[in-house]
Design an enzyme around this catalytic site. Structure first.
Site, PDB file in Angstrom:
ATOM      1  N   LYS A 198     -11.221 -35.258   6.240  1.00 59.39           N
ATOM      2  CA  LYS A 198     -11.869 -36.562   6.237  1.00 59.39           C
ATOM      3  C   LYS A 198     -12.268 -36.987   7.640  1.00 59.39           C
ATOM      4  CE  LYS A 198     -10.219 -40.473   6.857  1.00 59.39           C
ATOM      5  NZ  LYS A 198      -9.408 -41.708   6.930  1.00 59.39           N
ATOM      6  N   ASP A 209     -12.276 -41.188   1.719  1.00 61.05           N
ATOM      7  CA  ASP A 209     -11.016 -41.892   1.947  1.00 61.05           C
ATOM      8  C   ASP A 209     -10.589 -42.529   0.635  1.00 61.05           C
ATOM      9  OD1 ASP A 209     -12.702 -44.043   1.561  1.00 61.05           O
ATOM     10  OD2 ASP A 209     -12.301 -44.975   3.504  1.00 61.05           O
TER      11      ASP A 209
END
Length: 221
Positions: free
Chosen positions: A128, A146
């Protein structure tokens, strides 16, 4: 529904969702404040399980003196911990920031690498974080998933995934590559401002007709 028509329907649905999110959040962009690739990298590491607002408050002071990897590694871990403790998980974050800063100085001449593989080799940089830095700092097509992107994408039917990785891969299939970064910001803003985990604001949502959560709500007759 035949596969070709199913694909067409899915494409039209995706276009509609993006259009409505654009109407709701025309100013959607990263909310982390930074002035360099390195500052962005540090800010994203700090943002894990922490709000961007809090990170910005911390980095506003931190980056006044320690805005390069060369300057950052002059701090001891305990000194850095004291500066970032309000971001949470400050011991691990301080350790990772210092280790990453050292790698950047020794291996990359103080520069943040501009590809996903090398970004993910840095301490504290997972998929991420690497996607965010690659997309925002270097304009490399990527979708960072996320908790907000995971929740919203699955609620509104853009994906049907059980984890962040599969959510990312499914989003890549239904969203044109040139829109990956933009849609990433739109979905995050929707998750933060409307599609809350526990009490989503369905009354102001323009895409609730596609939402699994909304579909389960009792309807007033």
């Amino acid at each position: 529904m035949p596969p070709i028509w199913a694909a067409f329907f899915s494409m039209k649905k995706t276009d509609y969702i993006i259009e409505k999110l654009e109407q709701m959040y025309p100013q959607a962009d990263t909310e982390l404040k930074f002035n360099s690739e390195y500052e962005l990298l540090v800010a994203v590491i700090l943002s894990a399980q922490c709000t961007d607002k809090r990170v910005n408050q911390v980095t506003e002071q931190l980056f006044k003196e320690y805005n390069t990897p060369e300057k950052m590694i002059t701090l001891s871990q305990s000194e850095l911990e004291n500066k970032i403790f309000s971001c949470g998980f400050y011991k691990n974050k301080a350790k990772n920031i210092l280790e990453t800063s050292k790698i950047l100085v020794e291996k990359y001449n103080g520069k943040v690498p501009d590809n996903l593989k090398e970004l993910q080799s840095l301490a504290g940089v997972g998929r991420k974080t690497a996607n965010v830095v690659a997309a925002v700092a270097f304009n490399i097509p990527a979708i960072a998933v996320d908790t907000h992107v995971f929740r919203v994408a699955n609620r509104i039917g853009l994906t049907n995934a059980k984890n962040e990785l599969n959510t990312e891969l499914q989003l890549q299939k239904v969203i044109p590559k040139e829109k990956w970064l933009r849609v990433h910001h739109l979905i995050i803003w929707h998750g933060r401002r409307c599609c809350d985990a526990r009490k989503p604001k369905c009354d102001i949502c323009l895409i609730k007709e596609y939402c699994k959560y909304f579909a389960r709500l009792p309807k007033i007759k």
